[in-house]
Design a protein around this motif. Structure first.
Motif, PDB file in Angstrom:
ATOM      1  N   THR A 153       0.835  -1.201   0.000  1.00 38.16           N
ATOM      2  CA  THR A 153       0.000   0.000   0.000  1.00 38.16           C
ATOM      3  C   THR A 153       0.869   1.250   0.000  1.00 38.16           C
ATOM      4  OG1 THR A 153      -0.165  -0.054   2.424  1.00 38.16           O
ATOM      5  CG2 THR A 153      -1.920  -1.132   1.166  1.00 38.16           C
ATOM      6  N   LYS A 154       0.353   2.295  -0.630  1.00 35.78           N
ATOM      7  CA  LYS A 154       1.001   3.599  -0.647  1.00 35.78           C
ATOM      8  C   LYS A 154      -0.056   4.664  -0.382  1.00 35.78           C
ATOM      9  CE  LYS A 154       4.607   2.450  -4.057  1.00 35.78           C
ATOM     10  NZ  LYS A 154       5.151   2.809  -5.407  1.00 35.78           N
ATOM     11  N   PHE A 155       0.330   5.679   0.370  1.00 33.42           N
ATOM     12  CA  PHE A 155      -0.575   6.789   0.663  1.00 33.42           C
ATOM     13  C   PHE A 155      -0.070   8.053  -0.035  1.00 33.42           C
ATOM     14  CE2 PHE A 155      -1.437   4.100   4.416  1.00 33.42           C
ATOM     15  CZ  PHE A 155      -2.817   4.016   4.296  1.00 33.42           C
ATOM     16  N   TYR A 156      -1.019   8.804  -0.549  1.00 30.17           N
ATOM     17  CA  TYR A 156      -0.722  10.090  -1.168  1.00 30.17           C
ATOM     18  C   TYR A 156      -1.629  11.143  -0.525  1.00 30.17           C
ATOM     19  CZ  TYR A 156       1.309   7.005  -4.698  1.00 30.17           C
ATOM     20  OH  TYR A 156       2.035   6.038  -5.336  1.00 30.17           O
ATOM     21  N   ASN A 157      -1.021  12.195  -0.003  1.00 29.35           N
ATOM     22  CA  ASN A 157      -1.784  13.272   0.629  1.00 29.35           C
ATOM     23  C   ASN A 157      -2.058  14.355  -0.407  1.00 29.35           C
ATOM     24  OD1 ASN A 157      -1.577  12.102   3.294  1.00 29.35           O
ATOM     25  ND2 ASN A 157       0.549  12.759   3.275  1.00 29.35           N
ATOM     26  N   ALA A 158      -3.342  14.708  -0.560  1.00 28.34           N
ATOM     27  CA  ALA A 158      -3.745  15.761  -1.495  1.00 28.34           C
ATOM     28  C   ALA A 158      -4.456  16.845  -0.716  1.00 28.34           C
ATOM     29  CB  ALA A 158      -4.660  15.193  -2.580  1.00 28.34           C
ATOM     30  N   GLU A 159      -3.884  18.044  -0.729  1.00 29.47           N
ATOM     31  CA  GLU A 159      -4.499  19.149  -0.014  1.00 29.47           C
ATOM     32  C   GLU A 159      -5.594  19.756  -0.875  1.00 29.47           C
ATOM     33  OE1 GLU A 159      -1.920  22.044   1.539  1.00 29.47           O
ATOM     34  OE2 GLU A 159      -0.603  20.619   2.532  1.00 29.47           O
ATOM     35  N   SER A 160      -6.826  19.685  -0.386  1.00 29.77           N
ATOM     36  CA  SER A 160      -7.967  20.223  -1.118  1.00 29.77           C
ATOM     37  C   SER A 160      -8.158  21.681  -0.750  1.00 29.77           C
ATOM     38  CB  SER A 160      -9.231  19.412  -0.800  1.00 29.77           C
ATOM     39  OG  SER A 160      -9.026  18.059  -1.102  1.00 29.77           O
ATOM     40  N   ASP A 161      -7.213  22.508  -1.147  1.00 29.95           N
ATOM     41  CA  ASP A 161      -7.266  23.921  -0.772  1.00 29.95           C
ATOM     42  C   ASP A 161      -8.422  24.643  -1.429  1.00 29.95           C
ATOM     43  OD1 ASP A 161      -5.069  23.660   0.800  1.00 29.95           O
ATOM     44  OD2 ASP A 161      -3.651  24.208  -0.765  1.00 29.95           O
ATOM     45  N   LEU A 190     -12.250  -1.365   0.270  1.00 31.45           N
ATOM     46  CA  LEU A 190     -11.627  -0.727   1.430  1.00 31.45           C
ATOM     47  C   LEU A 190     -12.715  -0.389   2.432  1.00 31.45           C
ATOM     48  CD1 LEU A 190      -9.161   0.548   2.850  1.00 31.45           C
ATOM     49  CD2 LEU A 190      -9.658   2.663   1.604  1.00 31.45           C
ATOM     50  N   GLU A 191     -12.598  -0.938   3.627  1.00 36.63           N
ATOM     51  CA  GLU A 191     -13.522  -0.626   4.712  1.00 36.63           C
ATOM     52  C   GLU A 191     -12.909   0.503   5.536  1.00 36.63           C
ATOM     53  OE1 GLU A 191     -14.245  -4.183   6.892  1.00 36.63           O
ATOM     54  OE2 GLU A 191     -15.124  -5.249   5.182  1.00 36.63           O
ATOM     55  N   PRO A 192     -13.424   1.730   5.400  1.00 36.15           N
ATOM     56  CA  PRO A 192     -12.778   2.870   6.058  1.00 36.15           C
ATOM     57  C   PRO A 192     -13.017   2.880   7.555  1.00 36.15           C
ATOM     58  CG  PRO A 192     -14.798   3.581   5.003  1.00 36.15           C
ATOM     59  CD  PRO A 192     -14.625   2.123   4.647  1.00 36.15           C
ATOM     60  N   SER A 193     -12.166   3.600   8.260  1.00 38.13           N
ATOM     61  CA  SER A 193     -12.360   3.788   9.694  1.00 38.13           C
ATOM     62  C   SER A 193     -13.490   4.782   9.923  1.00 38.13           C
ATOM     63  CB  SER A 193     -11.067   4.295  10.349  1.00 38.13           C
ATOM     64  OG  SER A 193     -10.767   5.602   9.892  1.00 38.13           O
ATOM     65  N   ILE A 194     -13.821   4.999  11.164  1.00 35.42           N
ATOM     66  CA  ILE A 194     -14.946   5.853  11.514  1.00 35.42           C
ATOM     67  C   ILE A 194     -14.704   7.306  11.111  1.00 35.42           C
ATOM     68  CG2 ILE A 194     -14.083   6.346  13.831  1.00 35.42           C
ATOM     69  CD1 ILE A 194     -16.944   6.236  14.836  1.00 35.42           C
ATOM     70  N   LYS A 253      -9.189  -0.902   6.480  1.00 31.61           N
ATOM     71  CA  LYS A 253      -8.560  -2.171   6.104  1.00 31.61           C
ATOM     72  C   LYS A 253      -9.112  -2.667   4.777  1.00 31.61           C
ATOM     73  CE  LYS A 253     -11.744  -4.721   9.136  1.00 31.61           C
ATOM     74  NZ  LYS A 253     -11.841  -5.647  10.279  1.00 31.61           N
ATOM     75  N   LEU A 254      -8.270  -3.381   4.039  1.00 25.80           N
ATOM     76  CA  LEU A 254      -8.654  -3.948   2.753  1.00 25.80           C
ATOM     77  C   LEU A 254      -9.336  -5.293   2.946  1.00 25.80           C
ATOM     78  CD1 LEU A 254      -5.471  -3.165   0.622  1.00 25.80           C
ATOM     79  CD2 LEU A 254      -7.747  -2.201   0.276  1.00 25.80           C
ATOM     80  N   ASP A 255     -10.406  -5.523   2.181  1.00 22.56           N
ATOM     81  CA  ASP A 255     -11.129  -6.790   2.193  1.00 22.56           C
ATOM     82  C   ASP A 255     -11.025  -7.388   0.792  1.00 22.56           C
ATOM     83  OD1 ASP A 255     -12.678  -8.931   2.885  1.00 22.56           O
ATOM     84  OD2 ASP A 255     -14.588  -7.860   2.793  1.00 22.56           O
ATOM     85  N   ILE A 256     -10.338  -8.538   0.674  1.00 20.19           N
ATOM     86  CA  ILE A 256     -10.052  -9.146  -0.621  1.00 20.19           C
ATOM     87  C   ILE A 256     -10.705 -10.525  -0.683  1.00 20.19           C
ATOM     88  CG2 ILE A 256      -8.229  -9.825  -2.228  1.00 20.19           C
ATOM     89  CD1 ILE A 256      -6.331  -8.014  -0.594  1.00 20.19           C
ATOM     90  N   VAL A 257     -11.510 -10.757  -1.729  1.00 24.46           N
ATOM     91  CA  VAL A 257     -12.190 -12.041  -1.935  1.00 24.46           C
ATOM     92  C   VAL A 257     -11.849 -12.531  -3.332  1.00 24.46           C
ATOM     93  CG1 VAL A 257     -14.386 -13.261  -1.969  1.00 24.46           C
ATOM     94  CG2 VAL A 257     -14.060 -11.337  -0.401  1.00 24.46           C
ATOM     95  N   TRP A 258     -11.458 -13.803  -3.448  1.00 22.58           N
ATOM     96  CA  TRP A 258     -11.120 -14.378  -4.746  1.00 22.58           C
ATOM     97  C   TRP A 258     -11.634 -15.809  -4.842  1.00 22.58           C
ATOM     98  CZ3 TRP A 258      -7.802 -14.153  -0.648  1.00 22.58           C
ATOM     99  CH2 TRP A 258      -7.178 -15.336  -0.266  1.00 22.58           C
ATOM    100  N   GLN A 269      -8.317 -10.248   4.941  1.00 22.87           N
ATOM    101  CA  GLN A 269      -8.467  -8.877   5.404  1.00 22.87           C
ATOM    102  C   GLN A 269      -7.127  -8.426   5.978  1.00 22.87           C
ATOM    103  OE1 GLN A 269     -11.826  -8.635   8.132  1.00 22.87           O
ATOM    104  NE2 GLN A 269     -13.093  -7.752   6.522  1.00 22.87           N
ATOM    105  N   THR A 270      -6.692  -7.270   5.548  1.00 22.15           N
ATOM    106  CA  THR A 270      -5.445  -6.741   6.079  1.00 22.15           C
ATOM    107  C   THR A 270      -5.678  -6.211   7.493  1.00 22.15           C
ATOM    108  OG1 THR A 270      -5.823  -4.507   5.239  1.00 22.15           O
ATOM    109  CG2 THR A 270      -4.741  -6.079   3.759  1.00 22.15           C
ATOM    110  N   SER A 271      -4.608  -5.984   8.195  1.00 19.44           N
ATOM    111  CA  SER A 271      -4.725  -5.288   9.467  1.00 19.44           C
ATOM    112  C   SER A 271      -5.070  -3.825   9.198  1.00 19.44           C
ATOM    113  CB  SER A 271      -3.411  -5.386  10.254  1.00 19.44           C
ATOM    114  OG  SER A 271      -2.339  -4.878   9.480  1.00 19.44           O
ATOM    115  N   GLN A 272      -5.379  -3.087  10.230  1.00 15.66           N
ATOM    116  CA  GLN A 272      -5.749  -1.691  10.058  1.00 15.66           C
ATOM    117  C   GLN A 272      -4.581  -0.908   9.453  1.00 15.66           C
ATOM    118  OE1 GLN A 272      -8.568  -0.209  10.349  1.00 15.66           O
ATOM    119  NE2 GLN A 272      -9.849  -1.575  11.544  1.00 15.66           N
ATOM    120  N   LEU A 273      -4.860  -0.263   8.327  1.00 18.66           N
ATOM    121  CA  LEU A 273      -3.830   0.537   7.660  1.00 18.66           C
ATOM    122  C   LEU A 273      -3.702   1.883   8.343  1.00 18.66           C
ATOM    123  CD1 LEU A 273      -4.869  -0.217   3.969  1.00 18.66           C
ATOM    124  CD2 LEU A 273      -3.138  -1.384   5.338  1.00 18.66           C
ATOM    125  N   GLN A 274      -2.482   2.324   8.538  1.00 20.80           N
ATOM    126  CA  GLN A 274      -2.228   3.587   9.222  1.00 20.80           C
ATOM    127  C   GLN A 274      -1.370   4.496   8.341  1.00 20.80           C
ATOM    128  OE1 GLN A 274      -0.369   2.379  12.911  1.00 20.80           O
ATOM    129  NE2 GLN A 274      -2.331   2.274  13.971  1.00 20.80           N
TER     130      GLN A 274
END
Length: 395
Positions: A153-161, A190-194, A253-258, A269-274
């Motif tokens: 996984t990779k995260f990209y921060n986008a500032e919505s100015d 992707l199951e997002p956090s609260i 966390k990601l939920d993958i079914v195949w 299911q991955t662990s909680q992504l941070q």
């Protein structure tokens, strides 16, 4: 309990190669997915095969009385030994009263595999002979549980100015099939956090219908990698609190079914992504509105948002506007903005002009906290295209 011995490995390899060639020559299979689509040949695995993390391990257990005597109080127990625990998989713990000659006790066990490494299925049978002698024996079946997918996984921060929401987070998930067989990707979500809402960016609109960016055949060949993209936005109640989304935050966390070539379903299911949220210091300055193109030496307006990122300290701010070689601010420098309470924001309309054509950076804003005598500098806040008024009129 009878166990069929597997054939020699070189014979299996030879037969496997012949079978694969027949599958490729079968006109009813799909080109490039011969091992996934069965075509006219419905076959069962030639050996115990591989078991992958996330799949359901199923086994048929049969205890057969080979003698010519009736045995009593037969108890069949099936345990699965892993590197960390021992699990009882037997459906029933009650003993069978008697078992006549040439009769069987059958059981089917299931277990969702959640660990990789060596697993041992231990089948234990105890019974009593007609002479009253208690007998006991065990059979061991060892198999390896392998990792089916490699997930990065990779995260990209986008500032919505230029929007009313705070920063967006883009998550790129790279999923690689590291098995030796193709697999059908049934779901990758992707199951997002609260704290976040999520939007999947893996479909395109075509003729009013939503289609997968991977095409109609969503199978993944061995060692192939697929990239999934998701956009997360903070919920309104969290977006309004500047100090909440700071430091390390849980994304989800990601939920993958195949499914494999015989329709066996697997799920991981991955662990909680941070992610580490970008740091803005004590005070954050962002742009909410700014024109894309402006005329040379003509004033234009922008709207700034100033946020006190501290959760404890009130600030008393003064705004200074410093001209650069190309950007000139209109108005009085050294304006008193007043007190800004913790985790609160204020919006500020400013006017400026550019004396140089081309793509120019908006720079030169300074905020001073009079309580701490600390000055915060903001350069390269945004960029604006400056053109001659004649060019803009002609366009």
């Amino acid at each position: 309990m009878d166990v069929n011995q597997p054939k020699q490995e070189h014979l299996l390899a030879l037969k496997g190669n012949l079978f694969n060639q027949l599958m490729k020559d079968d006109p009813s299979t799909v080109k490039g997915a011969e091992a996934l689509m069965l075509g006219e040949m419905l076959t069962l695995p030639q050996n115990f095969g591989n078991i992958f993390l996330g799949e359901t391990f199923s086994s048929y257990i049969s205890v057969h009385n080979d003698s010519n005597q009736v045995v009593k109080d037969i108890l069949v127990k099936a345990d699965l030994q892993t590197s960390s625990q021992r699990l009882n998989l037997s459906a029933s713990t009650a003993a069978v009263a008697e078992l006549k000659p040439d009769c069987c006790i059958d059981d089917v066990i299931h277990h969702e595999v959640k660990e990789i490494g060596t697993h041992i299925l231990v089948c234990a049978v105890s019974y009593t002979t007609q002479a009253g002698e208690k007998m006991y024996f065990r059979k061991f079946f060892k198999f390896q549980v392998l990792k089916p997918l490699d997930v990065k996984t990779k995260f990209y921060n986008a500032e919505s100015d230029l929007s009313s929401v705070t920063d967006e987070v883009f998550l790129e998930a790279q999923i690689q099939n590291i098995t030796t067989s193709p697999m059908f990707m049934e779901k990758v979500s992707l199951e997002p956090s609260i704290m976040y809402n999520v939007a999947e960016l893996n479909t395109v609109d075509s003729a009013g219908e939503s289609e997968s960016t991977f095409g109609s055949r969503t199978y993944l060949q061995p060692m192939d990698t697929r990239q999934y993209l998701y956009c997360l936005k903070p919920k309104q109640e969290f977006a309004e609190k500047a100090g909440v989304i700071k430091g390390v935050t849980v994304i989800g966390k990601l939920d993958i079914v195949w499914k494999t070539n015989l329709g066996e379903r697997g799920r991981l299911q991955t662990s909680q992504l941070q992610r580490m949220a970008p740091g803005y210091g004590d005070v954050r300055l962002s742009l909410e509105t700014i024109p894309d193109t402006v005329n040379l030496e003509e004033p234009f307006d922008i709207t700034c948002k100033i946020t006190n990122c501290s959760s404890e300290r009130t600030m008393d701010l003064v705004l200074e506007m410093c001209n650069t070689n190309s950007i000139h601010w209109c108005g009085v420098s050294g304006r008193q903005l007043g007190k800004l309470h913790p985790s609160s924001s204020l919006r500020l309309a400013l006017t400026l002009l550019s004396s140089v054509q081309g793509l120019q950076s908006v720079s030169g804003l300074r905020l001073t906290d009079t309580f701490l005598k600390r000055t915060y500098e903001y350069d390269d806040i945004a960029q604006v295209c400056v053109v001659s008024s004649k060019v803009k009129q002609e366009s």
